[in-house]
Design a protein around this motif. Structure first.
Motif, PDB file in Angstrom:
ATOM      1  N   ASP A  82      43.323  28.386  41.728  1.00 44.18           N
ATOM      2  CA  ASP A  82      44.216  29.532  41.841  1.00 44.18           C
ATOM      3  C   ASP A  82      44.119  30.320  40.541  1.00 44.18           C
ATOM      4  O   ASP A  82      44.526  29.825  39.486  1.00 44.18           O
ATOM      5  N   ILE A  83      43.585  31.528  40.586  1.00 50.97           N
ATOM      6  CA  ILE A  83      43.409  32.353  39.388  1.00 50.97           C
ATOM      7  C   ILE A  83      44.417  33.487  39.421  1.00 50.97           C
ATOM      8  O   ILE A  83      44.512  34.216  40.406  1.00 50.97           O
ATOM      9  N   ARG A  84      45.161  33.630  38.326  1.00 47.60           N
ATOM     10  CA  ARG A  84      46.194  34.655  38.255  1.00 47.60           C
ATOM     11  C   ARG A  84      46.041  35.445  36.953  1.00 47.60           C
ATOM     12  O   ARG A  84      45.756  34.875  35.908  1.00 47.60           O
ATOM     13  N   PHE A  85      46.297  36.725  37.018  1.00 43.45           N
ATOM     14  CA  PHE A  85      46.229  37.566  35.824  1.00 43.45           C
ATOM     15  C   PHE A  85      47.552  37.551  35.075  1.00 43.45           C
ATOM     16  O   PHE A  85      48.625  37.553  35.672  1.00 43.45           O
ATOM     17  N   VAL A  86      47.459  37.513  33.745  1.00 38.23           N
ATOM     18  CA  VAL A  86      48.636  37.712  32.915  1.00 38.23           C
ATOM     19  C   VAL A  86      48.224  38.615  31.749  1.00 38.23           C
ATOM     20  O   VAL A  86      47.225  38.365  31.079  1.00 38.23           O
ATOM     21  N   ARG A  87      48.980  39.698  31.587  1.00 38.78           N
ATOM     22  CA  ARG A  87      48.683  40.583  30.463  1.00 38.78           C
ATOM     23  C   ARG A  87      49.063  39.867  29.175  1.00 38.78           C
ATOM     24  O   ARG A  87      50.164  39.336  29.028  1.00 38.78           O
ATOM     25  N   VAL A 109      45.164  45.653  31.513  1.00 43.22           N
ATOM     26  CA  VAL A 109      45.622  45.264  32.849  1.00 43.22           C
ATOM     27  C   VAL A 109      44.549  45.516  33.899  1.00 43.22           C
ATOM     28  O   VAL A 109      44.257  44.641  34.731  1.00 43.22           O
ATOM     29  N   GLU A 110      43.952  46.699  33.882  1.00 42.58           N
ATOM     30  CA  GLU A 110      42.966  47.042  34.906  1.00 42.58           C
ATOM     31  C   GLU A 110      41.762  46.112  34.856  1.00 42.58           C
ATOM     32  O   GLU A 110      41.303  45.613  35.891  1.00 42.58           O
ATOM     33  N   ARG A 111      41.267  45.864  33.660  1.00 41.17           N
ATOM     34  CA  ARG A 111      40.101  44.979  33.536  1.00 41.17           C
ATOM     35  C   ARG A 111      40.447  43.539  33.889  1.00 41.17           C
ATOM     36  O   ARG A 111      39.656  42.822  34.517  1.00 41.17           O
TER      37      ARG A 111
END
Length: 253
Positions: free
Chosen positions: A58-63, A38-40
């Motif tokens: 649009d850039i989004r994080f997903v674990r 998650v952090e990285r």
């Protein structure tokens, strides 16, 4: 490309995956950057969005841990709830564990570890994403393979690939190539294009311990063909193995 096409890239907090995210975002895609940590992953998204000239998409994080069924289901569920469909899946996550180990010394445990990510993880995520891809007007799947998965190159004594002892990795990428052809045939009626690519030997953390030259290619160069396959038009090819230097460069299976 329809407006705000949606892409998911796995193993994308660094290296080629991150560069694929960057290039797709520059073309206006909504890109889900998948990463186990998650952090990285969140740091990668923040850095990309803060970089000059990276505001096109649009850039989004997903674990996402492709070896964990719960993680796969949660990631796909999040994408469905946020955007309702998926236009592009880039199966980029991959590992190598046998640097410096002779082929006859590679253990079954090492092969199993590599296959969990490079093969079984691809199957788990692809299967989970197909319903979302079927909602797209132009769905595409890109599998990040390697020349080391080409039986044609591995069986050619004149090819440098035939002398590289990466048994588990080569076997996993050959299996991935077979998956690519199987999915391409099975999903053709749905209009889902499924292709494989090799980015070439790119300087990444993954080959930092390589016993052969790490290559002169940077992630930006390695991402060109994968991004080309990810952005194919509706009448583009399916069931092809392309790269590493050009979209029309064919690699033998």
């Amino acid at each position: 490309m329809q407006a705000n096409d949606v892409a998911l890239v796995t193993g994308a907090n660094k290296g080629i995956g991150r560069e694929i995210v960057r290039q797709l975002a520059l073309q206006g895609y909504t890109v889900f950057l998948g990463a186990r940590d998650v952090e990285r992953g969140q740091a990668a998204v923040a850095e990309l969005l803060a970089s000059p000239g990276e505001s096109g998409g649009d850039i989004r994080f997903v674990r996402l841990d492709v070896t964990d069924g719960d993680s796969v289901r949660a990631a796909v569920g999040l994408i469905e709830s946020r955007v309702g469909r998926l236009d592009v899946l880039v199966n980029n996550a991959g590992i190598v564990v046998e640097w410096g180990v002779r082929a006859e010394e590679v253990t079954a445990a090492q092969v199993r570890e590599v296959f969990e990510v490079n093969v079984f993880g691809v199957v788990a995520l692809t299967s989970a994403c197909v319903p979302l891809l079927r909602r797209s007007g132009n769905p595409r799947i890109v599998n990040m393979s390697s020349g080391l998965g080409s039986l044609g190159l591995l069986s050619d004594p004149a090819s440098p690939f035939s002398a590289r002892e990466l048994l588990a990795y080569s076997a996993s990428k050959a299996a991935l190539n077979a998956l690519t052809l199987g999915y391409a045939d099975a999903l053709r009626a749905d209009g889902i294009k499924v292709n494989a690519t090799s980015p070439g030997l790119v300087r990444t953390d993954g080959n930092a311990a390589a016993t052969f030259p790490r290559g002169e290619r940077g992630p930006a160069e390695g991402a060109v063909v994968p991004v080309g396959l990810a952005t194919l038009p509706a009448d583009g090819p399916t069931g092809v193995f392309r790269g590493p230097d050009a979209l029309d460069q064919t690699i033998p299976w």
